[in-house]
Design a protein around this motif. Sequence first.
Motif, PDB file in Angstrom:
ATOM      1  N   ASP A   1       1.370  -8.796   6.075  1.00 57.37           N
ATOM      2  CA  ASP A   1       1.197  -9.109   4.608  1.00 57.37           C
ATOM      3  C   ASP A   1       1.163  -8.222   3.562  1.00 57.37           C
ATOM      4  OD1 ASP A   1       0.197 -11.568   6.112  1.00 57.37           O
ATOM      5  OD2 ASP A   1      -1.874 -10.954   6.399  1.00 57.37           O
ATOM      6  N   TYR A   2       1.210  -7.014   3.943  1.00 54.85           N
ATOM      7  CA  TYR A   2       1.655  -5.881   2.863  1.00 54.85           C
ATOM      8  C   TYR A   2       2.773  -5.267   2.933  1.00 54.85           C
ATOM      9  CZ  TYR A   2      -3.863  -6.563   3.565  1.00 54.85           C
ATOM     10  OH  TYR A   2      -4.781  -7.199   3.912  1.00 54.85           O
ATOM     11  N   LYS A   3       3.649  -5.334   3.879  1.00 53.46           N
ATOM     12  CA  LYS A   3       4.550  -4.424   3.992  1.00 53.46           C
ATOM     13  C   LYS A   3       5.659  -4.496   3.156  1.00 53.46           C
ATOM     14  CE  LYS A   3       7.537  -7.592   7.097  1.00 53.46           C
ATOM     15  NZ  LYS A   3       8.017  -7.804   8.158  1.00 53.46           N
ATOM     16  N   ASP A   4       5.799  -5.789   2.288  1.00 57.35           N
ATOM     17  CA  ASP A   4       6.725  -5.780   1.121  1.00 57.35           C
ATOM     18  C   ASP A   4       6.315  -5.038  -0.067  1.00 57.35           C
ATOM     19  OD1 ASP A   4       8.279  -7.550   2.788  1.00 57.35           O
ATOM     20  OD2 ASP A   4       7.577  -9.296   1.766  1.00 57.35           O
TER      21      ASP A   4
ATOM     22  N   SER B   1       6.902  -5.062  18.676  1.00 62.18           N
ATOM     23  CA  SER B   1       8.092  -5.343  17.701  1.00 62.18           C
ATOM     24  C   SER B   1       7.415  -5.440  16.351  1.00 62.18           C
ATOM     25  CB  SER B   1       8.904  -6.357  18.071  1.00 62.18           C
ATOM     26  OG  SER B   1       8.226  -7.762  18.264  1.00 62.18           O
ATOM     27  N   ASP B   2       6.122  -5.807  16.217  1.00 64.26           N
ATOM     28  CA  ASP B   2       5.815  -6.071  14.857  1.00 64.26           C
ATOM     29  C   ASP B   2       5.339  -4.692  14.166  1.00 64.26           C
ATOM     30  OD1 ASP B   2       6.235  -8.721  14.717  1.00 64.26           O
ATOM     31  OD2 ASP B   2       4.267  -9.036  16.218  1.00 64.26           O
ATOM     32  N   ILE B   3       5.313  -3.801  14.736  1.00 62.43           N
ATOM     33  CA  ILE B   3       4.871  -2.201  14.253  1.00 62.43           C
ATOM     34  C   ILE B   3       5.910  -1.836  13.335  1.00 62.43           C
ATOM     35  CG2 ILE B   3       4.385   0.228  15.093  1.00 62.43           C
ATOM     36  CD1 ILE B   3       3.301  -0.881  17.493  1.00 62.43           C
ATOM     37  N   PRO B   4       5.982  -1.332  12.189  1.00 62.39           N
ATOM     38  CA  PRO B   4       6.952  -1.067  11.257  1.00 62.39           C
ATOM     39  C   PRO B   4       7.891   0.232  11.876  1.00 62.39           C
ATOM     40  CG  PRO B   4       4.865  -0.263  10.556  1.00 62.39           C
ATOM     41  CD  PRO B   4       4.656  -1.138  11.602  1.00 62.39           C
ATOM     42  N   LYS B   5       9.079  -0.151  11.852  1.00 57.78           N
ATOM     43  CA  LYS B   5      10.209   0.758  12.351  1.00 57.78           C
ATOM     44  C   LYS B   5      10.272   2.137  11.634  1.00 57.78           C
ATOM     45  CE  LYS B   5      12.751  -2.839  14.684  1.00 57.78           C
ATOM     46  NZ  LYS B   5      11.859  -3.928  14.680  1.00 57.78           N
TER      47      LYS B   5
ATOM     48  N   LYS C   1      10.190   4.742  20.805  1.00 57.01           N
ATOM     49  CA  LYS C   1      11.654   3.972  20.421  1.00 57.01           C
ATOM     50  C   LYS C   1      11.307   2.765  19.673  1.00 57.01           C
ATOM     51  CE  LYS C   1      13.803   5.449  24.676  1.00 57.01           C
ATOM     52  NZ  LYS C   1      14.595   5.058  26.017  1.00 57.01           N
ATOM     53  N   GLN C   2      10.046   2.343  19.208  1.00 56.53           N
ATOM     54  CA  GLN C   2      10.013   1.474  18.398  1.00 56.53           C
ATOM     55  C   GLN C   2       9.836   1.883  16.860  1.00 56.53           C
ATOM     56  OE1 GLN C   2       9.771  -1.964  18.505  1.00 56.53           O
ATOM     57  NE2 GLN C   2       9.135  -2.060  16.566  1.00 56.53           N
ATOM     58  N   VAL C   3       9.341   3.269  16.756  1.00 51.17           N
ATOM     59  CA  VAL C   3       8.924   3.762  15.369  1.00 51.17           C
ATOM     60  C   VAL C   3      10.030   4.772  15.201  1.00 51.17           C
ATOM     61  CG1 VAL C   3       6.594   3.179  15.366  1.00 51.17           C
ATOM     62  CG2 VAL C   3       7.261   5.349  16.188  1.00 51.17           C
ATOM     63  N   LYS C   4      10.007   5.188  14.039  1.00 44.31           N
ATOM     64  CA  LYS C   4      11.004   6.300  13.496  1.00 44.31           C
ATOM     65  C   LYS C   4      10.904   7.767  14.345  1.00 44.31           C
ATOM     66  CE  LYS C   4      10.831   7.917   9.603  1.00 44.31           C
ATOM     67  NZ  LYS C   4      10.761   8.432   8.090  1.00 44.31           N
TER      68      LYS C   4
END
Length: 291
Positions: free
Chosen positions: A168-171, A207-211, A244-247
Amino acid sequence: MLKHKANDQQKKTYRLLGLTLLLMFILAIPAYFWMQSSTRRAKQFQKSRMSPIIMVPGSSATKERFNTLVKLLNQDTKNKHSLLKLEVKNSGKITYSGKIARGDREPIIVVGFENNHDGYNNIKKQAKMFDNAFEELSEEYKFNNFKAFGHSNGGLIWTYWLEHYYTDYKDHITIKKLMTIGSPYNFNETSINNKTQMFSDFVKNRSDIPKDLDVISVIGTESYDSDGLVPEASVEAGKYIYQKQVKHFTTMTVTGEDAQHSDLPQNRQIVNLIEQYIMDRPNGKRNNHQK
């Protein structure tokens, strides 16, 4: 006759003065609103430059959990971090104590809960309560980025929130860093083969965790396999969620004095890790490692 002319001249002077004052008043109105708007923009700009560190304590802990930690952090810098503490009541009401100092670009915000009990169902409730607090904070302070810190179950709350609410906030708001210390991603299980429902759900929704996120998971070891409360294997289970999901996903181990679970937030090594990996640096340089 002269008296009559003098009166007319005086009336003209008064009318001219009145018109001048009226004109000045009319011109002052837009100037006043421009100044007000300019002040608001300046305040919003100052807030947008803010990059707070938001801390969430574990079960049975309150909003006062990190007082010593913040004191230790402030001992190491000339630019003191102000401290704002929130408590989310079961009714939904949010209470505040402390304040963010004017001009503080990196304040510390602690969010605690009246319901601070253990268990997966409570973690779900706490994540929702945290989201209510986060929404209120983001609307009030208009920050566009932040760093996250969670001790014990606080790391689980962050994980659930990232998977279910952050979208809801990532943008318009970026989470830059997440540090968890002693977080039992598989609760009290000592083997990854015994998967709790919470851990299974974390893996399923990863997969919903920010990459673009950097995650640091810190393990405390009082003994060879535990910090006295949380099994090391449970903390290490975090790699199945974040790696392997996040940076960047980094695991670190803290041993020695104050490595017991409840002492970790006051551990000097933890303080140093926060300063090195979480806090912003004036030159913008930061070390990134991955394991």
